[in-house]
Design an enzyme around this catalytic site. Structure first.
Site, PDB file in Angstrom:
ATOM      1  NE  ARG A 226       5.168   0.419  -6.170  1.00 39.67           N
ATOM      2  CZ  ARG A 226       6.079   1.310  -6.552  1.00 39.67           C
ATOM      3  NH1 ARG A 226       5.706   2.490  -7.046  1.00 39.67           N
ATOM      4  NH2 ARG A 226       7.364   1.036  -6.472  1.00 39.67           N
ATOM      5  CG  HIS A 274       4.618   3.830 -12.379  1.00 41.45           C
ATOM      6  ND1 HIS A 274       4.386   2.651 -11.733  1.00 41.45           N
ATOM      7  CD2 HIS A 274       5.592   4.457 -11.641  1.00 41.45           C
ATOM      8  CE1 HIS A 274       5.165   2.546 -10.669  1.00 41.45           C
ATOM      9  NE2 HIS A 274       5.912   3.638 -10.585  1.00 41.45           N
TER      10      HIS A 274
END
Ligand code: NDP
Ligand code: OXD
Length: 311
Positions: A226, A274
């Site tokens: 993250r 991502h």
């Protein structure tokens, strides 16, 4: 049975189709068009708008459409009594293993420097240190579904693999470290650091100047977990000083990464959008339908997270 899909930006219709294919009795609505919020018992969610899940008074369980659940717990109005399940799926794991192996091998084979040589039309086959895989130390933060599987794949390629987790582990081919002292020990013996931790209050900002300083000079960093794990302001100074030699980032504090963000153009940063690994509705919808059936028959929710630990 009424199910809501709250996943702005994802292909909600695809999820709807796959759910219906696995259980044609489900009554599925896609947020924001929820016909009767009072009837909704299950929700599939990815980055739901704050407060959206609190609108369903009879909600029994939320299925995160990813492995991480930080996007749910960040909502101050998240209904705390509701059970939460996350994705654990062989395709999601395989995708992450491929990403980690790809980027570890890229560093092991000095590919960023070879790319720079090609740009400069330089033929130099001696410029880079020769190291065997068993001399390359890979440290993995997080030894859960993804970290453990990536570690096993790297160990099979003969890398010297260590991992860090909350509780110690006994895994073939992976040296286990845990706790704050264990973290320092792992960092001191890591040439390529891979972050696969969940984002929790304990792990937020863990990739920072102090951590970089504990790595051998010139180490590489791969963050596929993250954006909140990285203190962004500490990264470029660590790269410019040579403490880190290169970084691969798949996740960012702000996504999409703003077009004027300095990470885009830094020669020692590789940016991916991502997509290290992506949940596949074709296999995960089946698991969600099974999860609903388990709750309905009074069994434990499969792949449930611990709301206190936050993962
Ligand atoms: P798991 O929950 O299976 O594993 C988490 C691991 O982190 C466990 O080993 C756990 O330790 C360890 N951990 C948690 N907190 C701490 C702490 N405070 N100190 C030390 N270790 C800690 O997660 P997954 O492997 O399934 O996924 C990891 C993360 O990867 C997800 O949360 C998500 O954010 C990210 N992800 C990113 C994707 C992408 O495309 N970029 C795709 C999928 C996931 P212990 O084993 O002792 O409990
Ligand atoms: C996940 C992700 O958590 O894709 O699965 O980030």
């Amino acid at each position: 049975m009424s199910v809501a899909i709250i996943a702005p930006g994802l292909k909600a219709e695809w999820w709807e189709r796959e759910l219906a294919r696995n259980n044609s009795d489900l009554d599925i609505d896609i947020w924001p068009d929820i016909s009767d919020p009072g009837a909704v018992e299950y929700a599939l969610a990815w980055k739901p708008p704050a407060g959206a899940l609190a609108n369903f008074p009879d909600l029994k369980a939320v299925f995160s459409l990813g492995a991480g659940v930080d996007h749910l717990f960040i909502d101050p109005d998240f209904p705390k009594h509701v059970k939460v399940a996350r994705v654990i799926d062989p395709y999601l794991t395989a995708g992450m293993v491929e990403y980690v192996v790809l980027h570890v091998l890229r560093y092991h084979k000095n590919q960023p420097a070879l790319d720079a040589q090609q740009t400069a039309h330089v033929w130099d086959d001696r410029a880079h240190e020769l190291k065997q895989a068993d001399e390359r130390r890979v440290g993995i933060l997080g030894l859960g579904e993804l970290g453990r599987s990536a570690g096993e794949a790297l160990a099979a390629l003969q890398f010297d693999v260590s991992g860090w987790s909350r509780k110690p582990k006994d895994l073939p081919g992976i040296r286990s470290f845990s706790g704050p002292d264990g973290l320092s020990e792992l960092l001191a013996r890591t040439d390529i650091l891979v972050c696969l931790l969940p984002l929790t209050p304990q792990t937020e900002g863990i990739l920072c100047r102090d951590l970089f300083a504990q790595l051998p000079a010139g180490a590489c960093l791969i963050n596929a977990a993250r954006g909140g794990h990285l203190v962004e302001a500490d990264l470029i100074p660590a790269l410019d000083s040579g403490q880190l030699s290169h970084t691969t980032l798949d996740v960012f504090r702000t996504e999409p990464l703003p077009r004027d963000h300095p990470f885009w153009d830094h020669p020692k940063i590789t940016v991916t959008p991502h997509n290290a690994s992506i949940t596949d509705p074709r296999s995960v919808a089946r698991a969600i339908v099974d999860g609903i059936a388990a709750v309905e028959s009074g069994e434990t929710l499969p792949n449930a997270v611990d709301p206190v630990l936050g993962y």
